[in-house]
Design an enzyme around this catalytic site. Structure first.
Site, short mmCIF file in Angstrom:
data_model
loop_
_atom_site.label_atom_id
_atom_site.label_comp_id
_atom_site.label_asym_id
_atom_site.label_seq_id
_atom_site.Cartn_x
_atom_site.Cartn_y
_atom_site.Cartn_z
N LYS A 3 7.77 14.16 0.48
CA LYS A 3 7.76 13.19 1.59
C LYS A 3 8.66 13.71 2.69
CE LYS A 3 6.00 9.05 2.35
NZ LYS A 3 4.86 8.36 1.72
N ASP A 24 2.34 8.33 7.51
CA ASP A 24 2.97 7.17 6.85
C ASP A 24 3.36 6.26 8.02
OD1 ASP A 24 4.12 6.50 3.92
OD2 ASP A 24 5.61 5.82 5.35
N1 GLU Z 1 1.89 8.01 3.10
C1 GLU Z 1 0.85 7.76 2.15
C2 GLU Z 1 1.44 7.36 0.83
O1 GLU Z 1 2.47 6.73 0.80
C3 GLU Z 1 -0.19 8.87 2.09
C4 GLU Z 1 0.31 10.23 1.77
C5 GLU Z 1 -0.74 11.33 1.89
O2 GLU Z 1 -1.88 11.04 2.20
O3 GLU Z 1 -0.35 12.46 1.64
O4 GLU Z 1 0.91 7.60 -0.22
#
Ligand code: GLU
Length: 452
Positions: free
Chosen positions: A132, A172
């Protein structure tokens, strides 16, 4: 053979150590507690998981990058933000997880999100590790040109850490199609590579997957529907409270309507809207996605059926279903009490860790079906993995194909969580089921790959 209570003591000791080693990261502590507190049954039952160092390695990111992001606003003033990428675990595949641009972002927040992502991604059954990133940059009120300059500066450092086989960011909170476009452009310019699989959530026509924008919300509703089916009910005729008004909330509302339920709320940090007729999605999309406005404008323009409540809690509105789709810790103990008093049947998390631990405990004790984010909102990252698959094959699937894959992934996540909970003596407890099933898959891969 260690007993469950001996194992619990070891895990509790480890949690204290995590708190000491990672000071001032309350969200990360919360996420670690939430997982480790449910692992005792599986660690006690399978001695290989008690191997010294396994869980210690799991809670320590493989790599953490923190960098300066300087950029100039439209008046020429220089701003300095902080950028992060936490590459948490790559036992199952390249690091995968979104970027969050929000003033509340700090290392602890990114670590909580990255830690969650490991288990979420494992539950999808696809080959993606957990990571992340993000920044404390606030895109609200910034012009497109400012957002572009920020994204370019952010990518000027990030590009050296990512790659289609290494680490694949996505969106996100605060990072949507516009930001992914600017980030991709700068990556392409610096590297001189058309590397479509380096980011997901791309636009249609240049490598994006159909249904990726819809996937998190759609997936969460499918998960809620599966939980309701276990109770002998479906979504037809149910009313739902949804928080948030971003991408997750919008497509949650859309899918609820498609399945015959009625979503009557949405919210942002200024307050919430109740619309007795059900949220008018065209209007909400116009205000949020095109005008980038606030939800009070929705109530103003919608007419008599809708009202805006400044401040206050969306969870005060009585409904059969609650789908928190805004941000972490947005549904607390008092909110849970209100929801229970109003007869809520299921709570399914579209956001990451929106329900506080005390609230989860109360809901579960009251017999409310509770879908934890790492299972319920995994549809977004799952379709990101499908986007990567399409990019690698240089092809594009139809919306129907992606939706079918999404539905089958969500059904399988639901049954995995359900069956795992039952197998470890916690029937109906999707939190335990999700944590143990996600853990088993990652832990098995880590054990097989040795001490690295
Ligand atoms: N931000 C999204 C999550 O919390 C998607 C992450 C992504 O698609 O890599 O899962």
């Amino acid at each position: 053979m260690t007993t469950r209570s001996e194992t619990q003591t070891t895990l509790t000791h480890l949690l204290t150590e995590i708190e000491h080693r990672n000071p001032a990261q309350p969200e990360f502590h919360q996420a670690a507690h939430e997982v480790l507190e449910t692992l005792a049954p599986v660690v006690a039952a399978r001695p290989e998981y008690a191997e010294p160092g396994l869980i210690e390695r799991l809670v320590e990111p493989e790599r953490q990058v923190i960098f300066r992001v300087p950029w100039q606003d439209d008046q020429g003033r220089v701003h300095v933000n902080r950028g992060f990428r936490v590459e948490f675990n790559s036992a199952l595949g390249p690091y995968k997880g979104g970027l969050r641009f929000h003033p509340s972002v700090n290392l602890g927040v990114i670590k909580f999100l990255g830690f969650e992502q490991i288990f979420k991604n494992a539950l999808t059954g696809l080959g993606i590790g957990g990571g992340k990133g993000g920044s404390d940059f606030d895109p609200h009120g910034r012009s497109d040109a400012e957002v572009m300059r920020f994204c370019q500066s952010f990518m000027t450092e990030l590009y050296r850490h990512i790659g289609e086989h290494t680490d694949v960011p996505a969106g996100d909170i605060g990072v949507g199609g516009r930001e992914i476009g600017y980030l991709f452009g700068q990556y392409r310019r610096i590297t001189n590579r058309w590397e479509a699989g380096v980011l997901t959530g791309k636009g249609q026509g240049w490598g994006g997957s159909l249904i990726r924008p819809e996937a998190t919300g759609y997936g969460n509703v499918l998960f809620a529907a599966a939980m309701m089916r276990e109770r002998g009910e479906d979504l037809e005729g149910q009313t739902a409270v949804v928080s948030g008004s971003g991408n997750v909330a919008i497509y949650t509302i859309e899918k609820l309507a498609a399945l015959g339920a009625n979503a009557i709320t949405c919210s942002d940090s200024s307050g919430y809207v109740v619309d007795e007729k059900g949220i008018d999605l065209d209007l909400l999309k116009q205000i949020k996605e095109i005008e980038r406005g606030r939800v009070d404008a929705y109530a103003e323009r919608r007419g008599a059926s809708a009202r805006f409540v400044a401040g206050g809690s969306v969870w005060d509105v009585p409904a059969d279903l609650a789908l928190p789709s805004a941000t972490q810790n947005e549904l607390n103990e008092a909110d849970a009490e209100t929801l229970i008093r109003n007869g809520v049947k299921a709570v399914s998390e579209g956001a990451n860790m929106p329900t506080t631990p005390e609230a989860v405990h109360l809901l579960q004790k009251a017999g409310v079906a509770f879908g934890p984010g790492k299972a319920a909102n995994a549809g977004g990252v799952a379709v990101s993995a499908l986007e990567m698959a399409q990019n690698h094959a240089r092809t594009a699937w139809t919306a129907q194909r992606v939706e079918e894959e999404l539905a089958s992934i969500m059904t399988s996540i639901h049954s995995t969580c359900h069956d795992t909970a039952e197998r470890y003596g916690a029937p109906g407890d999707y939190v335990t089921g999700a944590n143990i099933a996600g853990f088993e898959r990652v832990a098995d891969a880590m054990l097989a790959q040795g001490v690295i």
